[in-house]
Design a protein around this motif. Sequence first.
Motif, PDB file in Angstrom:
ATOM      1  N   CYS A  36     -54.330   0.237 -28.284  1.00  0.00           N
ATOM      2  CA  CYS A  36     -53.708   1.280 -29.115  1.00  0.00           C
ATOM      3  C   CYS A  36     -54.668   1.872 -30.147  1.00  0.00           C
ATOM      4  O   CYS A  36     -54.318   2.836 -30.829  1.00  0.00           O
ATOM      5  CB  CYS A  36     -52.480   0.718 -29.822  1.00  0.00           C
ATOM      6  SG  CYS A  36     -51.229   0.138 -28.660  1.00  0.00           S
ATOM      7  N   CYS A  38     -55.179   5.491 -29.624  1.00  0.00           N
ATOM      8  CA  CYS A  38     -53.977   6.269 -29.273  1.00  0.00           C
ATOM      9  C   CYS A  38     -54.165   7.719 -29.731  1.00  0.00           C
ATOM     10  O   CYS A  38     -54.484   7.980 -30.882  1.00  0.00           O
ATOM     11  CB  CYS A  38     -52.754   5.667 -29.958  1.00  0.00           C
ATOM     12  SG  CYS A  38     -51.225   6.531 -29.545  1.00  0.00           S
ATOM     13  N   ARG A  79     -45.053  11.895 -28.602  1.00  0.00           N
ATOM     14  CA  ARG A  79     -44.059  12.202 -27.581  1.00  0.00           C
ATOM     15  C   ARG A  79     -42.878  12.942 -28.182  1.00  0.00           C
ATOM     16  O   ARG A  79     -42.463  12.630 -29.305  1.00  0.00           O
ATOM     17  CB  ARG A  79     -43.544  10.899 -26.949  1.00  0.00           C
ATOM     18  CG  ARG A  79     -44.584  10.184 -26.141  1.00  0.00           C
ATOM     19  CD  ARG A  79     -44.083   8.854 -25.606  1.00  0.00           C
ATOM     20  NE  ARG A  79     -44.960   8.371 -24.548  1.00  0.00           N
ATOM     21  CZ  ARG A  79     -46.137   7.786 -24.755  1.00  0.00           C
ATOM     22  NH1 ARG A  79     -46.563   7.575 -25.982  1.00  0.00           N
ATOM     23  NH2 ARG A  79     -46.884   7.404 -23.739  1.00  0.00           N
ATOM     24  N   CYS A  87     -44.151   6.183 -30.930  1.00  0.00           N
ATOM     25  CA  CYS A  87     -44.826   5.200 -30.072  1.00  0.00           C
ATOM     26  C   CYS A  87     -43.933   4.912 -28.877  1.00  0.00           C
ATOM     27  O   CYS A  87     -42.709   4.818 -29.020  1.00  0.00           O
ATOM     28  CB  CYS A  87     -45.098   3.917 -30.853  1.00  0.00           C
ATOM     29  SG  CYS A  87     -45.798   2.600 -29.827  1.00  0.00           S
TER      30      CYS A  87
HETATM   31  S1  SF4 Z   1     -47.961   5.222 -27.941  1.00  0.00           S
HETATM   32 FE1  SF4 Z   1     -47.796   3.211 -28.919  1.00  0.00          FE
HETATM   33  S2  SF4 Z   1     -48.145   1.801 -27.212  1.00  0.00           S
HETATM   34 FE2  SF4 Z   1     -48.932   3.760 -26.547  1.00  0.00          FE
HETATM   35  S3  SF4 Z   1     -51.123   3.717 -27.098  1.00  0.00           S
HETATM   36 FE3  SF4 Z   1     -49.986   4.743 -28.754  1.00  0.00          FE
HETATM   37  S4  SF4 Z   1     -49.596   3.109 -30.231  1.00  0.00           S
HETATM   38 FE4  SF4 Z   1     -50.106   2.109 -28.277  1.00  0.00          FE
END
Ligand code: SF4
Length: 327
Positions: A255, A258, A262, A272
């Motif tokens: 992560c 990251c 979304r 996340c």
């Molecule tokens: S969305 Fe969450 S699980 Fe996915 S890479 Fe980013 S921090 Fe990690």
Amino acid sequence: MIVLADHHDRQFRYLRLSLTDVCNFRCGYCLPKGQQLDPQRPALLTLPEIRHLIEGFVALGIEKVRLTGGEPTLRSDLVDIVRAVAAVPGIRRVALTSNGWNLRDRLADLQAAGLTQLNLSLDSLDAARFQAITGSSRFEAVMAALEQAIALRLPILKVNAVLLKTLNYPQLSDFVEFVRDRPISIRFIELMQTLDNHDYFQQEFLSGSVLTEQWLAQGWQPIKRDRTAGPAQEYCHPNYQGKLGIIAPYSPNFCQNCNRLRVTSRGALRLCLFGTGEFDLRPWLQHPDQRSQLLEQVQQTLSFKTAGHQLAEANSGDTRNLATYGG
Ligand code: SF4
Ligand SMILES: Nc1nc2c(ncn2[C@@H]2O[C@H](COP(=O)(O)OP(=O)(O)OP(=O)(O)O)[C@@H](O)[C@H]2O)c(=O)[nH]1
Ligand SMILES: C[S@@+](CC[C@H](N)C(=O)[O-])C[C@H]1O[C@@H](n2cnc3c(N)ncnc32)[C@H](O)[C@@H]1O
Ligand code: SF4
């Protein structure tokens, strides 16, 4: 120029937008209990709402949008959505993640509308195994979509396969052979535990390191990744046109880089994939005059983004399945 950044020194230029949480497949790792959709759920985002959303995120530095789901091809207005997203000044890449069930005949239109990359999910190269994993008999249609995507020379084409200990790992060599003469990247995703798939996870999880050890022994070489690269570590081989890759969320530091946010099919910001809670943006997607409020809301919400998931502690947050949040 604004760039979205969080307290963990990460920048976000990549938005994953779910177009629907409905799916027509029943992959055992994703929807083992079928779909339980709330009959009172709000309607899906409309095309004008999607346009306002993307214009807002571009003003915050987003350059790449991936359309996902559920199954995004279930939206009859998919081509119009791709065209609208691609037309927003500042958007450089429009990507689609799909199970491919009804894609073949729409690919040329999608490409003409501005689609630049496709990630196709394909968990087995054998029709019977494919059906056992996905609950779908559409293997031939998915393969036809893949061959059509290769023929159309989409700038970026990848295949995703969830790595499954008994259901596809024994046939790993089929996938390796598949990329010998095809210029595509096949990425194996480590099976992630959700609230719905506990038993499946116990039975089928296999660490991606099992694959990479084999590949290294066979002469596959890791491709150097830059800091802004996606979650996959890819490998190349002089005797193969295509590449192999691993997406290993259970590996340490996954992560740390990251780079994605979304938005759900009903207009909520999800910080996340394995977090908790979501933040409704829909009230600020109704009119372009609401842009500054939308930007403010996203920036404030980002301060709640955690350093990473807690999958190693078997904590999936409130994620029932990936269909709900777009994987
Ligand atoms: S969305 Fe969450 S699980 Fe996915 S890479 Fe980013 S921090 Fe990690
Ligand atoms: N834990 C976790 N898994 C992710 C994340 N992004 C992608 N994955 C997993 O990787 C799978 C493949 O993602 P894709 O939809 O192909 O997107 P991508 O790998 O970001 O694609 P690129 O745009 O090609 O980098 C997803 O379905 C998830 O299973 C993430 O942020 N966190
Ligand atoms: C949620 S699906 C949405 C898009 C589309 N329906 C598809 O399957 O490509 C996106 C990706 O998530 C992956 N996925 C779903 N559940 C998963 C899990 N529990 N662990 C790892 N990957 C998962 C799928 O294999 C697929 O590649
Ligand atoms: S992985 Fe994709 S195709 Fe399979 S059930 Fe989930 S949303 Fe549907």
